[in-house]
Design a protein around this motif. Sequence first.
Motif, PDB file in Angstrom:
ATOM      1  N   ILE A  51       0.865  -1.169   0.000  1.00 56.18           N
ATOM      2  CA  ILE A  51       0.000   0.000   0.000  1.00 56.18           C
ATOM      3  C   ILE A  51       0.906   1.223   0.000  1.00 56.18           C
ATOM      4  CG2 ILE A  51      -1.795   1.255   1.234  1.00 56.18           C
ATOM      5  CD1 ILE A  51      -2.536  -1.561   2.473  1.00 56.18           C
ATOM      6  N   ARG A  75      -3.296   4.871  -1.797  1.00 58.25           N
ATOM      7  CA  ARG A  75      -4.196   5.511  -0.830  1.00 58.25           C
ATOM      8  C   ARG A  75      -3.672   6.922  -0.553  1.00 58.25           C
ATOM      9  NH1 ARG A  75      -6.527   1.638  -2.166  1.00 58.25           N
ATOM     10  NH2 ARG A  75      -7.455  -0.006  -0.926  1.00 58.25           N
ATOM     11  N   VAL A  81      -5.614   3.418   6.596  1.00 61.01           N
ATOM     12  CA  VAL A  81      -5.128   2.120   6.121  1.00 61.01           C
ATOM     13  C   VAL A  81      -4.673   1.275   7.310  1.00 61.01           C
ATOM     14  CG1 VAL A  81      -3.236   1.022   4.842  1.00 61.01           C
ATOM     15  CG2 VAL A  81      -4.438   2.984   3.853  1.00 61.01           C
TER      16      VAL A  81
END
Length: 167
Positions: A51, A75, A81
């Motif tokens: 991520i 993101r 997250v």
Amino acid sequence: MTATYEQMRHKEPGSLARPRELVVAVAPLKSRVNLSTILRAAGCCGVTRVIACGNAKVDPTVARDSLDQITVENRRTLPPVLKALREDGYRVVGLEQTTNSVSLHEYRFPRRTVLVVGNERLGITEEELRYVDDCVEIPVWGAPHSYNVATAAAMGLYEYCRQFPEG
């Protein structure tokens, strides 16, 4: 049964006994080379999910074949997250020098781990640290007093894989 170094050395790439339960979460980075190098190291370690936050750009000539096996999720910021991954049962482990950080040499990673990598200059921010369960630091014996973010990520990934050589 844990595989020996000799057994692992002769295995084909991508032939882990089980999928890695390791996610790498990267704060917004300034350098696309750093992110690309982290992806390459993650690929070498059999990680399949990274991520990347902020305006994440990847240099495919640096990341190489890792992009074939890693899902890179973009993101905006890390805190939501990390909160979601923690709620999903992951242990959130930050690579950061803090008052309570543990040496990478001593830390036992849980199999289900999120390895959090901070920004090149700022590291992991105070807001992000609120969602981190443990901080792990890599000992430094000279100057400068910290490793490059991609180098540190590679060391953290390698140590996790050393502890779980089969996946």
